[in-house]
Motif scaffolding. Structure first.
Motif, PDB file in Angstrom:
ATOM      1  N   GLY A 121     -12.276  14.636  37.692  1.00 26.43           N
ATOM      2  CA  GLY A 121     -12.832  14.235  38.973  1.00 26.43           C
ATOM      3  C   GLY A 121     -13.703  13.020  38.905  1.00 26.43           C
ATOM      4  O   GLY A 121     -14.464  12.736  39.838  1.00 26.43           O
ATOM      5  N   ILE A 122     -13.593  12.239  37.806  1.00 28.88           N
ATOM      6  CA  ILE A 122     -14.371  11.015  37.644  1.00 28.88           C
ATOM      7  C   ILE A 122     -13.600   9.871  38.287  1.00 28.88           C
ATOM      8  O   ILE A 122     -12.397   9.684  38.047  1.00 28.88           O
ATOM      9  CB  ILE A 122     -14.648  10.729  36.154  1.00 28.88           C
ATOM     10  N   ARG A 123     -14.292   9.111  39.129  1.00 28.86           N
ATOM     11  CA  ARG A 123     -13.656   7.993  39.827  1.00 28.86           C
ATOM     12  C   ARG A 123     -13.284   6.911  38.827  1.00 28.86           C
ATOM     13  O   ARG A 123     -14.119   6.399  38.082  1.00 28.86           O
ATOM     14  CB  ARG A 123     -14.585   7.423  40.895  1.00 28.86           C
ATOM     15  N   LEU A 124     -12.004   6.503  38.893  1.00 25.36           N
ATOM     16  CA  LEU A 124     -11.526   5.376  38.107  1.00 25.36           C
ATOM     17  C   LEU A 124     -11.290   4.152  38.977  1.00 25.36           C
ATOM     18  O   LEU A 124     -11.213   3.028  38.454  1.00 25.36           O
ATOM     19  CB  LEU A 124     -10.223   5.754  37.381  1.00 25.36           C
ATOM     20  N   ALA A 125     -11.132   4.362  40.286  1.00 26.37           N
ATOM     21  CA  ALA A 125     -10.961   3.254  41.234  1.00 26.37           C
ATOM     22  C   ALA A 125     -11.667   3.645  42.530  1.00 26.37           C
ATOM     23  O   ALA A 125     -11.507   4.779  43.014  1.00 26.37           O
ATOM     24  CB  ALA A 125      -9.492   2.960  41.479  1.00 26.37           C
ATOM     25  N   HIS A 126     -12.432   2.676  43.074  1.00 29.32           N
ATOM     26  CA  HIS A 126     -13.176   2.948  44.309  1.00 29.32           C
ATOM     27  C   HIS A 126     -13.507   1.597  44.934  1.00 29.32           C
ATOM     28  O   HIS A 126     -13.776   0.623  44.200  1.00 29.32           O
ATOM     29  CB  HIS A 126     -14.455   3.735  43.987  1.00 29.32           C
ATOM     30  N   PRO A 127     -13.497   1.475  46.296  1.00 27.62           N
ATOM     31  CA  PRO A 127     -13.832   0.182  46.908  1.00 27.62           C
ATOM     32  C   PRO A 127     -15.229  -0.292  46.527  1.00 27.62           C
ATOM     33  O   PRO A 127     -15.477  -1.514  46.450  1.00 27.62           O
ATOM     34  CB  PRO A 127     -13.728   0.464  48.407  1.00 27.62           C
ATOM     35  N   ASP A 128     -16.141   0.659  46.285  1.00 23.75           N
ATOM     36  CA  ASP A 128     -17.495   0.302  45.867  1.00 23.75           C
ATOM     37  C   ASP A 128     -17.541   0.428  44.336  1.00 23.75           C
ATOM     38  O   ASP A 128     -17.477   1.538  43.789  1.00 23.75           O
ATOM     39  CB  ASP A 128     -18.503   1.242  46.516  1.00 23.75           C
ATOM     40  N   ALA A 129     -17.629  -0.687  43.655  1.00 24.14           N
ATOM     41  CA  ALA A 129     -17.590  -0.683  42.188  1.00 24.14           C
ATOM     42  C   ALA A 129     -18.706   0.155  41.591  1.00 24.14           C
ATOM     43  O   ALA A 129     -18.577   0.708  40.488  1.00 24.14           O
ATOM     44  CB  ALA A 129     -17.677  -2.122  41.656  1.00 24.14           C
ATOM     45  N   ALA A 130     -19.831   0.290  42.303  1.00 26.12           N
ATOM     46  CA  ALA A 130     -20.961   1.060  41.788  1.00 26.12           C
ATOM     47  C   ALA A 130     -20.635   2.541  41.694  1.00 26.12           C
ATOM     48  O   ALA A 130     -21.307   3.290  40.979  1.00 26.12           O
ATOM     49  CB  ALA A 130     -22.187   0.843  42.674  1.00 26.12           C
TER      50      ALA A 130
END
Length: 532
Positions: free
Chosen positions: A95-104
Motif C-alpha cells: 500500500g505504499i504509493r509509487l506514483a502520485h500527482p503530488d510528489a511529496a
C-alpha cells in the motif's frame, strides 16, 4: 365586516396551481436525486474503467515488481493527463504509493486499507482523500504471470460531478418551469371554460337550479319535451311520456320518436307553433313549440303538451246540448204560433175547425227529419239531427234521416255518439255543398243492434280522391285543402275506437259521393224505449 368568500372558479384555479406546483416540485426533486446518483455511478464506473486500462499494461506491473519508480510515475502521469482524471495512484503490495500527482506523497502509505483490492477485488466508491472528494475506482495490478504486485487507483474530482450535475439540473429546471407555466396556463384556461360553461354560476347555484328544474319538470301537469341543436331529445318529463303514450329516452333523435307526424314536422322545421291541436292514442293534445336562441346561437327547441281530452269532451257535450236547445227554441216558437191559432179558433166558437186543425197537426210530421223520426227514440240524436237539418238547409243541402233507421233506446254515451255522428254529418254537409251534384243531399241512417249503434252517412259530393282514401283518417289530412285542419275524422275514429268500435270509408259503388260507416258498441241502453 365579513370577508366575501372566494368564488368556486377562483378556488378551483388556486387548487389546480397548488397541485401542479406540488407535483412539479416532487418530480424535480426525484429527477435531481436520480441525476445525482447516476452521475456518481457514471464517474465511478469511468474511474474503474481507467484503472482497469492502466492496470492492464503489463509493463507497469513489471516496473512495480522491479521497483522502477521513474517508469511507474511516467506511465501513471501519462494516463492521468490522457483521461483528465484527478489522480492516478500506483501502490505496491504494502500500500505504499509509487506514483502520485503530488510528489511529496510518494513513498507514503495510502489513506485507506488496500487489503481488499490486493486480494483480487475491484472497488468503486466516493471518498475524501489527500486531493479532496473524488469518485474512485481501484483494481489490483498484476505482473504478466498473474501475480498481484500492487493496486491502481484512479479518481475523478467531485467538482466535475457537481458541474455536470448543475448543468443537468439547470436544463431540468428550465423544462420544469416551462411545464409549470403550461400547467398554470391550462388550469386558467380550464377555469375560464368552466366558468363560461356554467354561465358564471356557483356549484350551490347549479345544484339549486337542478332541484328547481326537477321540481318544475316533474311537478307540473304539462308535458315538456326539449331537443338540442342536433335534433336529439335533451329533456323530457314523465307527463310528456304519458301524454304521447310512448317511452322517450334522452339522446334519441326526434325524427325516430313514435309521435304524431305533425309534431315531428314541427320539431324538424324548428318553427314556432301556438295551440296546435293533435291527436295521439285516445287523447287530444294542445301543443306549443318554441325555438331557443341565446346570444345568436341556436340551442334547440322546447315542446309543451297539454291534455285537452276532457275539455274537448265537455265542449262536444255542450255543443250537443246547445243544438238541442236551439231545436227546442225553434219548436217553441212553432208550437206557440199553433197554440195561438188553436186558441183563436176556440175563442171564436169555431170548434169544428179547431178539431180539424188538431187532427192535421197530429197526422203531420211534427219533427222535420222525415217519416223515420219516431223510430229513433234517443232525444240527443233527434235534437242534434234536427238542428243540423236547419244548418244544412241554410247551406242549400237537404239532410234526411234514412227510412230504415231504428233506435229503440237512449244512448248512454252521448258525448262519443255526438262526436262521431257530428263530425261525419258536418263533413258530409260540406262535401255535398261543394259537390257538383244537385240537389245536394245528405242521408243519415241509424240502426241499433242490441247495445251497438250502426251509423251510415251518405252525401252527394264528389267523393274522396283516390290518393287520400288510404290516409283520410290521418291527422292533418283533409279533402278541403288549406281550408281544412284534418282533425274531424281523426277525432271521430278516436272516439269510436275508445268504445271498441271503428269508423271506415265504405265503397260508394256506382253512385257518386261518399259513404262513411261507424260501429259504436255499448252506447245504447238495453230493452228500454224513450218517449220523445
Amino acid at each position: 365586516m365579513s370577508r366575501r368568500p372566494m368564488r368556486f372558479a377562483r378556488q378551483a384555479l388556486v387548487l389546480q396551481i397548488c397541485l401542479i406546483a406540488l407535483v412539479t416540485a416532487i418530480g424535480f426533486v426525484l429527477v435531481a436525486s436520480l441525476l445525482d446518483r447516476n452521475l456518481v455511478d457514471q464517474y465511478g464506473q469511468r474511474a474503474l474503467a481507467v484503472a482497469r486500462s492502466v492496470a492492464a499494461d503489463s509493463d507497469l506491473g513489471g516496473a512495480v515488481a522491479r521497483r522502477d519508480l521513474p517508469q511507474v510515475r511516467d506511465q501513471a502521469e501519462r494516463a492521468r493527463a490522457a483521461t483528465g482524471a484527478l489522480f492516478v495512484v500506483v501502490t505496491d503490495r504494502n500500500g505504499i504509493r509509487l506514483a502520485h500527482p503530488d510528489a511529496a506523497k510518494i513513498g507514503e502509505p495510502v489513506s485507506t486499507d488496500p487489503s481488499w483490492v490486493l486480494t483480487g477485488h475491484e472497488v468503486v466508491d466516493v471518498q475524501r482523500g489527500t486531493l479532496g472528494v473524488s469518485a474512485r475506482g481501484k483494481v489490483p495490478l498484476r505482473t504478466p504471470d498473474g501475480a498481484i504486485v500492487g493496486q491502481v487507483s484512479v479518481g475523478f474530482d467531485a467538482e466535475d460531478i457537481s458541474d455536470a450535475f448543475l448543468r443537468l439540473i439547470g436544463n431540468t429546471a428550465a423544462f420544469t418551469g416551462g411545464a409549470l407555466l403550461v400547467g398554470v396556463a391550462g388550469a386558467a384556461w380550464l377555469t375560464r371554460m368552466l366558468k363560461r360553461r356554467t354561465l358564471g354560476l356557483e356549484p350551490q347555484e347549479l345544484a339549486e337550479l337542478v332541484r328547481q328544474r326537477e321540481a318544475v319538470l316533474f311537478g307540473i301537469r304539462e308535458g315538456v319535451l326539449a331537443v338540442d341543436s342536433d335534433g336529439r331529445v335533451s329533456v323530457r318529463n314523465r307527463e310528456a311520456e304519458r301524454l304521447l303514450d310512448t317511452p322517450i329516452e334522452v339522446g334519441t333523435p326526434a325524427a325516430e320518436l313514435a309521435i304524431p307526424q305533425r309534431l315531428r314536422d314541427v320539431l324538424a322545421e324548428r318553427r314556432p307553433a301556438d295551440d296546435l291541436i293533435t291527436v295521439t292514442g285516445d287523447r287530444m293534445l294542445v301543443v306549443n313549440h318554441r325555438p331557443v336562441v341565446r346570444g345568436g346561437t341556436e340551442l334547440g327547441s322546447v315542446l309543451t303538451l297539454r291534455d285537452q281530452t276532457d275539455l274537448a269532451a265537455l265542449s262536444r257535450e255542450l255543443e250537443s246540448v246547445r243544438s238541442m236547445t236551439d231545436t227546442l227554441r225553434a219548436q217553441r216558437h212553432e208550437f206557440t204560433n199553433r197554440l195561438h191559432t188553436l186558441s183563436g179558433l176556440l175563442q171564436t166558437g169555431r170548434h169544428q175547425e179547431a178539431v180539424e186543425y188538431v187532427q192535421a197537426l197530429s197526422s203531420g210530421s211534427v219533427a222535420r227529419l222525415g217519416p223515420a223520426t219516431e223510430a229513433v227514440r234517443d232525444p240527443y240524436l233527434v235534437a242534434f239531427l234536427s238542428a243540423k237539418k236547419a244548418v244544412a238547409a241554410e247551406r242549400g243541402v237537404e239532410l234526411e234521416l234514412g227510412e230504415t233507421s231504428w233506435v229503440p233506446s237512449a244512448a248512454i254515451a252521448p258525448v262519443e255518439v255526438m262526436t262521431v255522428v257530428g263530425n261525419l254529418v258536418d263533413n258530409a254537409i260540406d262535401a255535398a255543398r261543394l259537390g257538383s251534384a244537385r240537389p245536394a243531399r245528405v242521408e243519415v241512417d241509424l240502426l241499433a243492434d242490441g247495445t251497438t249503434l250502426h251509423v251510415s252517412v251518405v252525401d252527394t259530393g264528389d267523393g274522396v280522391p283516390e290518393p287520400l282514401r288510404e290516409k283520410i283518417f290521418t291527422e292533418g289530412v283533409s279533402t278541403k285543402g288549406a281550408d281544412g285542419n284534418g282533425l274531424g275524422l281523426a277525432l271521430c275514429r278516436q272516439a269510436a275506437r275508445s268504445l271498441g268500435g271503428d269508423v271506415r270509408l265504405a265503397d260508394a259503388g256506382e253512385a257518386r259521393g261518399t259513404v262513411f260507416v261507424a260501429v259504436l258498441p255499448g252506447v245504447l241502453e238495453t230493452n228500454q224505449e224513450v218517449a220523445l
